[in-house]
Structure formats: structure tokens, C-alpha cells
Write a protein that holds these residues in place. Structure first.
Motif, short mmCIF file in Angstrom:
data_model
loop_
_atom_site.label_atom_id
_atom_site.label_comp_id
_atom_site.label_asym_id
_atom_site.label_seq_id
_atom_site.Cartn_x
_atom_site.Cartn_y
_atom_site.Cartn_z
N ALA A 81 0.86 -1.20 0.00
CA ALA A 81 0.00 0.00 0.00
C ALA A 81 0.88 1.24 0.00
O ALA A 81 1.66 1.43 0.93
N ALA A 82 0.77 2.05 -1.03
CA ALA A 82 1.64 3.23 -1.17
C ALA A 82 0.84 4.51 -1.11
O ALA A 82 -0.32 4.56 -1.55
N GLU A 83 1.45 5.55 -0.56
CA GLU A 83 0.82 6.87 -0.59
C GLU A 83 1.88 7.94 -0.79
O GLU A 83 2.98 7.88 -0.23
N VAL A 84 1.53 8.92 -1.60
CA VAL A 84 2.43 10.04 -1.87
C VAL A 84 2.50 10.94 -0.65
O VAL A 84 1.48 11.33 -0.09
N ILE A 85 3.72 11.27 -0.24
CA ILE A 85 3.93 12.18 0.89
C ILE A 85 4.09 13.61 0.39
O ILE A 85 3.63 14.56 1.01
N LYS A 86 4.78 13.75 -0.72
CA LYS A 86 5.03 15.08 -1.29
C LYS A 86 5.15 14.93 -2.80
O LYS A 86 6.07 14.26 -3.29
#
Lengths: 121, 121, 121, 121
Positions: A81-86
Motif C-alpha cells: 500500500a503506497a501513498e504520496v507524501i510530497k
């Protein structure tokens, strides 16, 4: 991704999930998923997550990533599960967690990644 | 390692090399070796390099690693060369470079890894 | 920590925060907090977070960490917030985010760290 | 750099060294150089090394770095030696080693960094 049987199971702006069923030929000597495979699905999830926030016709490449392997990667399947931080015009920083999932659907965190993706026009 | 056709082509105290012939099914969409495969051979080379300096009957596990992907991973074959930077009783720090090798044997650096391995008794 | 004026502003099992008021002599050429200082408070927060979960009389050391510097580190003060991802007998993996805080208390993420701490008996 | 007393002691294309005399106020509780200071001189050395290969009027920023802290950072002085591994138009990858130097000039490796720098026009 095809070689190992992984598939993109969720995709939203800045967020993705990749699912991989366990296969014995993807395991190391103790029967756990090989660190290289854990990394592959985490990296792919990061790349897709970054890509969702890039302009049309751009291309995404991994610049670098770091992985911490936290526990033996055991499970009937695995979820990255990936999520963009910036998100940036050129560089996008993404975090991914990889979970082993047992036959009851219980998740256990087995690895975490922090990586940098680049947008090529 | 077997799934992808890699083999340990050199092993000395604190130093190892892994060789991988190119295969189309290990490539990403542009025909270059997939970052996950590049990482897999680098990580394996690091693990073996650390292992050569550990006591008999110990086991080696990757704690974490960071990879910089420097260039498209093109080549007829690939070479991951690892060397131990600091061997400890518990933790060993290893560096690996991955080269693409063309048909004339010319090497080009495509990735570099810095990782931490742990010795389990 | 004393040299730079940072203080531990929150401490709970597996979770810590460090606060640092802005000072011109901690800034780089553009007036933003120096990356080394950002890293210092993140690393300290990680170390303390890991330490909260270790047995009495143990000691904590940073094995390694990776930092992504996401934005110019501007603010009237800075907050490093760390949380343990995986506590182990020997190794503990910790994540920290560093925020710049403006005069209204608004936070902006300026850096993120993923690191490995070791427990020495 | 000024706050801590470090200076750029060598600068050539793609290669730099930074020297830092020991100071008690830069040490942690055991008298060793604080990890944040070790990181600061390594990061600065990496930044300058990348900068030597960038066009005039450009600016260098650290995107990210990973540090492995290998031994207690003891010494009368410290040396951070950086070299560019891959220079690119946008991103440059740099490696740095930090040594503790004793009163006889003997060096001991205390940390190693692998980082990514970006060129801003």
C-alpha cells in the motif's frame, strides 16, 4: 509484475495498492517471500502512486528507495500500500507498507519503503 | 535467485559477485531490467558478502537497504559486486554496485546499494 | 540538543516529539534550517521513541537512517514527531516527520525520516 | 558549517573533503561526535562535491540521504570525504565516508552516506 503474478488492486490519486498471491517459487530458503519480491511490489506501488499525480504523457522512474524488512514475509498473499507524501513537478516522495495477509484476511506489516520518484516529460 | 537465473560468480571473505544474464521476462516496459530485479541481485550479493564473515551455523538476514537507480539497466548480462564496509558481531554494513555488461564485456554502473545485514546465531 | 536549543516536548511509549525554536545560526545560506539540524532533531526523536520501548538500563544507538528533505525548512519553530513502527529485542525501526511551524501554529511537513535503532544492554 | 567549526579542506571536480576539529559541545553523552554533526559534515561534503560538476549559477540542494553510523565517532578531528558516483543534469548521486582522525593522523571509518542532490538552475 506479470512474471510474479502481482496486480494493481487499488488506484486513486496519490494512493495505490498492489496484491500478490503467495507462490513457492517467489520464496527464499525458509518459505518466506524473497526480499527482492517484497521490494518489487513496494517499488511498483510507489511508482504508480506517484504516477497518478503526474501530468498526462509523463513517465515515472524510481530514483531511489530504502526498505526496512521488519518481519519474515509470510502470508497467503501480500499487499503493498503506497501513498504520496510530497508531490513535486520533478520529484515525488512516496511511502509504502507491505503486509502479509493470512487466510482470515489478517494483515501483518512485513516491510516499509520510503522512496523518491522522478517525472519524465 | 533460481527463478531469475542469477548465480554467485565470485565469493571471497567480505566480497561477492552475482551474475545475471538478461531475460526479456525480467524487463520492464522499456526492455531494461526491472528495478526489483536489480535490487534482488544487489541484496543477494550483500547478504552473501556479509555471510562470508559470519561464524559457522549463523544465518544472515537483510535488515534494510537503500538503492539508487542511476541509469537504465541495459545489458546482455548484469553483475552485482558487493563488499563489506564494516563487519560486526550482530550487524554488518555492505555496499554493492550493479553493472550492465554489454556484448564486449564493457561495464556500466546502473545502480548502487548501501545496506545493513544481521547475523542470527 | 542543548547546543541547538531543542527540547523533548512529548514522550509516550513509542512516540516522541522534539521542538526547536528557529535561530539564525542554525540556518543555511537562504535562511532555512540547515539539513543537518533537521536531521539531528529527527534522529533524536527517533532515538528517544525507540528508547521508550527498551528495557531499563539499556542504551539506544542509531544504526542508520534515511531522510527525505521535502521542502525548504522554514518556520518560527520546528517539530520532529517520531513513532516506532516495529520494536524488536535488538533492532527498532522508527519513522519521524519534521514540520516547520509558523507564527499561527500552522504546520508544514519539511522532511521525513526512516531509521533503525539498536538496543545495547 | 561555521557554527560547528567545519571547513572545506579539499575541492576538486566531483570530490571534496570537509574537516572538523573535535569540540566537546558537538558531542553526545559519551563524548563521541553527535550523529547529527557526523551527518551534517557528510551532507555538506556531498553537496559541494555535486556542486563542482554543476553549471555556473546553479544551486544545489539535498534531496535525500542515508547514513550508516558504523562506529562511535571518536577522534581529535573528523574528515568527511565525498565523491560523485553519477552526475546528471538534474540529479547527482554522491557517496561520502566520514573518518575519525586520531592525534597520529590515523583514520578510522565511522560513517558512510549515500545521497541524492538536485541542481536548481
Amino acid at each position: 509484475m506479470e512474471l510474479i503474478g502481482a496486480e494493481l488492486s487499488r488506484i486513486e490519486p496519490g494512493v495505490t495498492e498492489i496484491t500478490l498471491p503467495y507462490r513457492a517459487d517467489l520464496a527464499q530458503q525458509h518459505g518466506y517471500l524473497h526480499a527482492g519480491i517484497v521490494t518489487t511490489i513496494a517499488d511498483s506501488a510507489c511508482g504508480y502512486a506517484a504516477y497518478t499525480l503526474m501530468p498526462p504523457n509523463s513517465e515515472v522512474l524510481s530514483v531511489e528507495f530504502k526498505v526496512n524488512l521488519l518481519r519474515p514475509a509470510k502470508g497467503e498473499s501480500f499487499l503493498a500500500a503506497a501513498e504520496v507524501i510530497k508531490a513535486g513537478k520533478t520529484l515525488t516522495v512516496v511511502r509504502a507498507d507491505v503486509f502479509g495477509v493470512d487466510h482470515q484476511g489478517e494483515r501483518e506489516l512485513v516491510a516499509t519503503m520510503l522512496g523518491t520518484m522522478i517525472c519524465l516529460a
